[in-house]
Write a protein that holds these residues in place. Sequence first.
Motif, short mmCIF file in Angstrom:
data_model
loop_
_atom_site.label_atom_id
_atom_site.label_comp_id
_atom_site.label_asym_id
_atom_site.label_seq_id
_atom_site.Cartn_x
_atom_site.Cartn_y
_atom_site.Cartn_z
N VAL A 1 -9.93 17.01 -47.72
CA VAL A 1 -9.45 16.88 -46.34
C VAL A 1 -9.11 15.42 -46.04
CG1 VAL A 1 -10.09 17.10 -43.90
CG2 VAL A 1 -10.66 18.93 -45.51
N ARG A 2 -9.99 14.52 -46.44
CA ARG A 2 -9.78 13.09 -46.17
C ARG A 2 -8.52 12.57 -46.83
NH1 ARG A 2 -14.67 11.18 -47.57
NH2 ARG A 2 -14.01 10.85 -49.68
N LYS A 3 -8.19 13.08 -48.05
CA LYS A 3 -7.01 12.61 -48.77
C LYS A 3 -5.70 13.12 -48.17
CE LYS A 3 -8.18 13.53 -53.17
NZ LYS A 3 -8.19 13.48 -54.63
N GLU A 4 -5.76 14.26 -47.49
CA GLU A 4 -4.55 14.85 -46.92
C GLU A 4 -4.07 14.06 -45.71
OE1 GLU A 4 -2.57 17.44 -47.80
OE2 GLU A 4 -3.78 17.66 -49.60
N SER A 5 -2.78 14.05 -45.53
CA SER A 5 -2.22 13.50 -44.30
C SER A 5 -1.14 14.46 -43.82
CB SER A 5 -1.65 12.10 -44.52
OG SER A 5 -0.54 12.15 -45.39
N PHE A 6 -0.99 14.51 -42.53
CA PHE A 6 -0.01 15.38 -41.91
C PHE A 6 0.89 14.51 -41.05
CE2 PHE A 6 -3.91 17.65 -42.67
CZ PHE A 6 -3.47 18.80 -43.28
N VAL A 7 2.16 14.81 -41.07
CA VAL A 7 3.11 14.05 -40.27
C VAL A 7 3.60 14.96 -39.15
CG1 VAL A 7 5.29 12.80 -40.26
CG2 VAL A 7 3.79 12.67 -42.26
N HIS A 8 3.44 14.46 -37.93
CA HIS A 8 3.88 15.19 -36.75
C HIS A 8 4.63 14.22 -35.85
CE1 HIS A 8 3.89 18.10 -33.53
NE2 HIS A 8 3.39 17.19 -32.71
N GLU A 9 5.87 14.54 -35.58
CA GLU A 9 6.73 13.71 -34.74
C GLU A 9 6.73 12.25 -35.21
OE1 GLU A 9 5.63 14.35 -30.65
OE2 GLU A 9 6.25 16.46 -30.72
N GLY A 10 6.81 12.09 -36.53
CA GLY A 10 6.91 10.76 -37.10
C GLY A 10 5.60 10.00 -37.20
N ARG A 11 4.49 10.62 -36.81
CA ARG A 11 3.19 9.95 -36.87
C ARG A 11 2.33 10.60 -37.94
NH1 ARG A 11 0.69 8.81 -31.15
NH2 ARG A 11 0.00 6.95 -32.23
N GLU A 12 1.68 9.77 -38.73
CA GLU A 12 0.80 10.27 -39.77
C GLU A 12 -0.59 10.53 -39.18
OE1 GLU A 12 -0.13 9.23 -44.35
OE2 GLU A 12 -0.32 7.56 -42.94
N LEU A 13 -1.11 11.72 -39.42
CA LEU A 13 -2.43 12.10 -38.94
C LEU A 13 -3.36 12.33 -40.12
CD1 LEU A 13 -1.24 14.77 -36.36
CD2 LEU A 13 -1.86 12.41 -35.88
N ARG A 14 -4.56 11.83 -40.02
CA ARG A 14 -5.59 12.04 -41.05
C ARG A 14 -6.83 12.62 -40.38
NH1 ARG A 14 -4.70 9.99 -46.04
NH2 ARG A 14 -2.86 8.69 -46.23
N PHE A 15 -7.60 13.36 -41.15
CA PHE A 15 -8.77 14.04 -40.61
C PHE A 15 -10.00 13.74 -41.44
CE2 PHE A 15 -5.06 16.49 -39.51
CZ PHE A 15 -5.25 16.75 -38.18
N THR A 16 -11.16 13.87 -40.81
CA THR A 16 -12.44 13.82 -41.49
C THR A 16 -13.20 15.09 -41.11
OG1 THR A 16 -13.53 12.63 -39.70
CG2 THR A 16 -12.56 11.30 -41.46
N LYS B 1 -22.04 12.91 -37.20
CA LYS B 1 -21.01 12.16 -36.49
C LYS B 1 -21.46 10.74 -36.16
CE LYS B 1 -18.57 15.96 -34.28
NZ LYS B 1 -18.11 16.48 -32.99
N ASN B 2 -22.71 10.60 -35.77
CA ASN B 2 -23.23 9.29 -35.38
C ASN B 2 -23.58 8.41 -36.57
OD1 ASN B 2 -22.99 9.77 -32.62
ND2 ASN B 2 -24.98 10.80 -32.55
N SER B 3 -23.57 8.98 -37.76
CA SER B 3 -23.89 8.22 -38.98
C SER B 3 -22.65 7.80 -39.75
CB SER B 3 -24.80 9.06 -39.88
OG SER B 3 -26.01 9.34 -39.24
N GLY B 4 -21.51 7.87 -39.14
CA GLY B 4 -20.30 7.39 -39.77
C GLY B 4 -19.26 8.45 -40.02
N ARG B 5 -19.54 9.66 -39.67
CA ARG B 5 -18.60 10.78 -39.83
C ARG B 5 -18.27 11.05 -41.29
NH1 ARG B 5 -15.09 11.30 -34.43
NH2 ARG B 5 -16.72 10.60 -33.06
N ASN B 6 -17.50 12.10 -41.50
CA ASN B 6 -17.10 12.55 -42.83
C ASN B 6 -18.32 12.73 -43.74
OD1 ASN B 6 -14.76 13.43 -44.20
ND2 ASN B 6 -15.07 11.77 -45.64
#
Length: 70
Positions: A5-20, A49-54
Amino acid sequence: FMALVRKESFVHEGRELRFTVSSGIAQLLENEAADGWLKRADSALYESKNSGRNRWTLASPHAKPAGKAA
């Protein structure tokens, strides 16, 4: 899974989105009510979440819901 999930990126309306991914994991204990089980999992999630996420956190089988005396 989390690394994928962390390695994936999604492009929406020209903006790159990343998730954790953050997870709280709790094993249902014998004679435990569903609401107590979910509260322990939720507490573990917020610890992640409070320990740094992901990350993932296992709930303690001895954890008491917030506001309860031991």
